[in-house]
Design a protein around this motif. Structure first.
Motif, mmCIF file in Angstrom:
data_model
loop_
_atom_site.group_PDB
_atom_site.id
_atom_site.type_symbol
_atom_site.label_atom_id
_atom_site.label_comp_id
_atom_site.label_asym_id
_atom_site.label_seq_id
_atom_site.Cartn_x
_atom_site.Cartn_y
_atom_site.Cartn_z
ATOM 1 N N ILE A 1 -50.435 -3.439 -25.394
ATOM 2 C CA ILE A 1 -50.458 -3.870 -26.847
ATOM 3 C C ILE A 1 -49.429 -5.085 -27.104
ATOM 4 N N ASP A 2 -49.998 -6.017 -27.805
ATOM 5 C CA ASP A 2 -49.240 -6.955 -28.403
ATOM 6 C C ASP A 2 -48.942 -6.432 -30.000
ATOM 7 N N PRO A 3 -47.848 -5.959 -30.206
ATOM 8 C CA PRO A 3 -47.812 -5.232 -31.540
ATOM 9 C C PRO A 3 -48.084 -6.325 -32.670
ATOM 10 N N GLU A 4 -47.991 -7.465 -32.502
ATOM 11 C CA GLU A 4 -48.091 -8.507 -33.799
ATOM 12 C C GLU A 4 -49.494 -8.795 -33.797
ATOM 13 N N VAL A 5 -50.006 -8.810 -32.765
ATOM 14 C CA VAL A 5 -51.729 -9.080 -32.868
ATOM 15 C C VAL A 5 -52.489 -7.899 -33.185
ATOM 16 N N LEU A 6 -51.788 -6.732 -32.787
ATOM 17 C CA LEU A 6 -52.492 -5.601 -33.312
ATOM 18 C C LEU A 6 -52.193 -5.186 -34.986
ATOM 19 N N TYR A 7 -51.070 -5.590 -35.199
ATOM 20 C CA TYR A 7 -50.990 -5.404 -36.879
ATOM 21 C C TYR A 7 -51.584 -6.480 -37.687
ATOM 22 N N GLY A 8 -51.622 -7.800 -36.920
ATOM 23 C CA GLY A 8 -52.513 -8.821 -37.547
ATOM 24 C C GLY A 8 -54.089 -8.194 -37.593
ATOM 25 N N GLU A 9 -54.595 -7.701 -36.686
ATOM 26 C CA GLU A 9 -55.753 -7.112 -36.712
ATOM 27 C C GLU A 9 -56.128 -6.025 -37.576
ATOM 28 N N ILE A 10 -55.065 -5.222 -37.889
ATOM 29 C CA ILE A 10 -55.219 -4.026 -38.698
ATOM 30 C C ILE A 10 -55.213 -4.653 -40.160
ATOM 31 N N LYS A 11 -54.416 -5.684 -40.448
ATOM 32 C CA LYS A 11 -54.497 -6.402 -41.751
ATOM 33 C C LYS A 11 -55.779 -7.035 -42.183
ATOM 34 N N ILE B 1 -35.585 -10.987 -30.961
ATOM 35 C CA ILE B 1 -36.797 -10.200 -30.599
ATOM 36 C C ILE B 1 -36.809 -8.775 -30.902
ATOM 37 N N VAL B 2 -35.509 -8.048 -30.808
ATOM 38 C CA VAL B 2 -35.317 -6.807 -31.161
ATOM 39 C C VAL B 2 -35.708 -6.630 -32.398
ATOM 40 N N LYS B 3 -35.241 -7.324 -33.417
ATOM 41 C CA LYS B 3 -35.288 -7.218 -34.786
ATOM 42 C C LYS B 3 -36.847 -7.228 -35.405
ATOM 43 N N LYS B 4 -37.645 -8.400 -34.870
ATOM 44 C CA LYS B 4 -38.882 -8.515 -34.722
ATOM 45 C C LYS B 4 -39.869 -7.217 -34.389
ATOM 46 N N TYR B 5 -39.586 -7.081 -33.299
ATOM 47 C CA TYR B 5 -40.401 -5.791 -32.610
ATOM 48 C C TYR B 5 -40.063 -4.404 -33.452
ATOM 49 N N LEU B 6 -38.827 -3.890 -33.758
ATOM 50 C CA LEU B 6 -38.615 -2.733 -34.520
ATOM 51 C C LEU B 6 -39.249 -2.704 -35.784
ATOM 52 N N LYS B 7 -39.408 -4.045 -36.447
ATOM 53 C CA LYS B 7 -40.037 -4.206 -37.802
ATOM 54 C C LYS B 7 -41.443 -3.707 -37.451
ATOM 55 N N LEU B 8 -42.053 -4.226 -36.459
ATOM 56 C CA LEU B 8 -43.397 -3.909 -36.247
ATOM 57 C C LEU B 8 -43.621 -2.530 -35.895
ATOM 58 N N GLY B 9 -42.662 -2.090 -35.129
ATOM 59 C CA GLY B 9 -42.886 -0.579 -34.731
ATOM 60 C C GLY B 9 -42.850 0.439 -36.042
ATOM 61 N N LYS B 10 -42.063 -0.027 -36.849
ATOM 62 C CA LYS B 10 -41.928 0.894 -38.071
ATOM 63 C C LYS B 10 -43.418 0.859 -38.643
ATOM 64 N N LYS B 11 -43.982 -0.382 -38.613
ATOM 65 C CA LYS B 11 -45.324 -0.272 -39.338
ATOM 66 C C LYS B 11 -46.618 0.367 -38.490
ATOM 67 N N LEU B 12 -46.362 0.517 -37.108
ATOM 68 C CA LEU B 12 -47.366 1.034 -36.422
ATOM 69 C C LEU B 12 -47.040 2.556 -36.015
ATOM 70 N N LYS B 13 -45.994 3.097 -36.349
ATOM 71 C CA LYS B 13 -45.439 4.419 -36.121
ATOM 72 C C LYS B 13 -46.417 5.522 -36.384
ATOM 73 N N LYS B 14 -47.235 5.303 -37.531
ATOM 74 C CA LYS B 14 -48.065 6.369 -37.862
ATOM 75 C C LYS B 14 -49.320 6.435 -36.905
ATOM 76 N N TYR B 15 -49.526 5.490 -36.078
ATOM 77 C CA TYR B 15 -50.853 5.689 -35.408
ATOM 78 C C TYR B 15 -50.403 6.286 -34.222
ATOM 79 N N LEU B 16 -49.103 6.746 -33.518
ATOM 80 C CA LEU B 16 -48.748 7.138 -32.361
ATOM 81 C C LEU B 16 -49.637 8.670 -32.139
ATOM 82 N N CYS B 17 -50.094 8.597 -30.985
ATOM 83 C CA CYS B 17 -50.835 9.986 -30.670
ATOM 84 C C CYS B 17 -50.939 10.218 -29.039
#
Ligand code: GDP
Ligand code: IMO
Ligand code: MG
Length: 413
Positions: A72-82, A178-194
């Motif tokens: 998973i590229d989190p940036e791409v995933l987030y873009g796709e969700i939006k 890198i860490v800052k950018k990814y953790l920001k994305l992580g926060k947005k994607l957290k709810k999908y964890l399963c």
């Protein structure tokens, strides 16, 4: 009930469209391997959705899961969700991501940029990230949601990666950025964890496994080394999601009425002439992910027999038959000739691939009228494929839209 939908050739067979259509009757749709090297197109009326990570079932508002085997590229995933939300598809309650899926990091994309040229990769970081997964140097999706652990992992891994990238003269980003950018994305994607494996096991739901890439791109069974780094074949669903083989109720191949391939590697029935150009233009054969022109060629039955050997198809879905209209003659490779002998199944041994020549049968062309009614020479083409493959053609797709599909058997899941 688990149905696995597999690309039977080199990818881009029209899996997205098919999965969208049949997911109407499914409860859950799951992506099992690959990453955003995939580009699955779904056309609904005036809207065109290009999905790279989220299963095509999302358009029908079905529970859509991303299995452990996916990168998973989190940036791409987030873009796709939006992008989906902009089009009225609210992903929140529908999407689930397995905690074991792995994250594509910037160094993976940079390394792919440096080393992917020979294969003609999508440069999305797929190969380097799967290599790290296997070497136990990958970062799982769950780690992205744990800031302290994530920072620690990046520190450990990036130190070494930086040195390698510097050897290639690649410009690198500071670790903190890198860490800052990814953790920001992580926060947005957290709810999908399963836990996708747990969620789909032992329930009575109708589950559709959406393949990405294609059988001939399989890392072990495809045209190695001109392959992707994962397992698009049916078995890839089992290891990419986490369920037992006995759970599978059917395996169906998606077959384009001709053949295409993006990137380098063997393609024995390739057309490097005007006919190839005509098919490319008519079929709009330009990559969904990279925009590259796809290489085009005739349908290759020995290749599909190999694909059937690897997947054990219950039947196939034939796509893009409409693209072949108005050609005077259409060729189908029915066997190969190697050292004077006939071979009905394509072998991927190096010597065979180099020297074997496809033998063709020539079919009469057909009109749009024959395609939309599935009669005359269009039907003959479909029946010829069934006879050569000894497999039923379950549906014939005759255009990108949902309604442009003819089911030949009772639709089932
Ligand atoms: P996938 O990667 O297997 O999902 O396939 P892609 O979406 O990359 O490529 C298939 C392309 O063909 C997309 O642009 C689809 O909209 C389009 N398509 C799918 N089925 C048909 C069909 O039967 N006829 C035509 N003309 N286009 C189709
Ligand atoms: P979908 O799911 C077609 C090809 C690339 C390259 C090789 C390796 O849309 O059918 P990679 O980036 O995976 O390391 O590249 O595989 N490839 C695809 N070709 N369709 C795809 O996906 C592909 N995914 C990867 O072009 O030749
Ligand atoms: Mg595609």
């Amino acid at each position: 009930m688990i149905k696995i939908i597999v690309g039977a050739q080199f990818g881009d067979e029209g899996k997205g469209k098919l999965v969208d259509v049949i997911s109407k009757k499914a409860d859950v749709v799951v992506r099992y391997q690959g990453g955003n090297n995939a580009g699955h197109t779904v056309v609904v009326g005036s809207k065109t959705f290009k999905l790279h990570l989220i299963p095509s079932g999302i358009i029908h508002k079905k529970r859509s899961l991303i299995g452990a085997g996916v990168q998973i590229d989190p940036e791409v995933l987030y873009g796709e969700i939006k992008a989906l939300e902009k089009n009225g598809i609210f992903v929140s309650s529908l999407l689930g991501i397995d905690f074991r899926a792995q994250i594509i990091m910037p160094w993976h994309k940079l390394m792919d940029g440096v080393k992917g040229g020979k294969i003609g990769t999508t440069k999305r970081g797929i190969g380097p990230s799967y290599a790290d997964r296997t070497a136990r140097e990958g970062i799982r999706f769950e780690a992205l949601l744990m800031p302290k652990e994530f920072k620690k992992k990046v520190k450990e891994i990036y130190g070494e990666k930086k040195k390698i990238l510097q050897l290639y003269g690649v410009k690198i980003e500071p670790e903190s950025k890198i860490v800052k950018k990814y953790l920001k994305l992580g926060k947005k994607l957290k709810k999908y964890l399963c836990d996708v494996s747990l969620e789909i096991n032992n329930n009575n739901k109708r589950i559709l496994m959406e393949g990405a890439q294609g059988t001939l791109l399989d890392n072990d069974f495809g045209t190695y080394p001109y392959v992707t780094s994962s397992h698009p074949i049916a078995g890839g669903a089992i290891i990419g999601v986490g369920f037992g083989p006995k759970e599978v109720t059917s395996v169906e191949g998606v077959v384009k009425a001709y053949t295409t391939r993006v990137g380098n590697g063997p393609f024995p029935t390739e057309l490097k002439n005007r006919t190839g150009d005509i098919i490319r233009e008519k079929g709009n054969e330009f990559g969904t992910t990279t925009g590259r022109p796809r290489r085009v060629g005739w349908l290759d039955i020995p290749l599909l027999r190999l694909s059937n050997t690897l997947n054990g198809f219950d039947g196939i879905h034939l796509t893009k038959l409409d693209v072949l209209v108005d050609l005077k003659k259409i060729k189908i490779a029915d066997y190969y000739v190697y050292k004077g002998e006939k071979y009905k199944v394509l072998s991927l041994r190096e010597e065979f691939v180099k020297k074997a020549k496809p033998h063709y049968i020539i079919m009469n062309g057909f009109t749009t009228e024959e395609v939309v009614t599935l009669k005359g020479n269009a039907l003959k083409y479909v029946e010829k494929i069934e006879k050569l493959l000894k497999l039923p053609v379950l549906s014939v797709s005759i255009g990108p839209e949902r309604a442009q599909i003819i089911f030949r058997t009772k639709e089932r899941i």
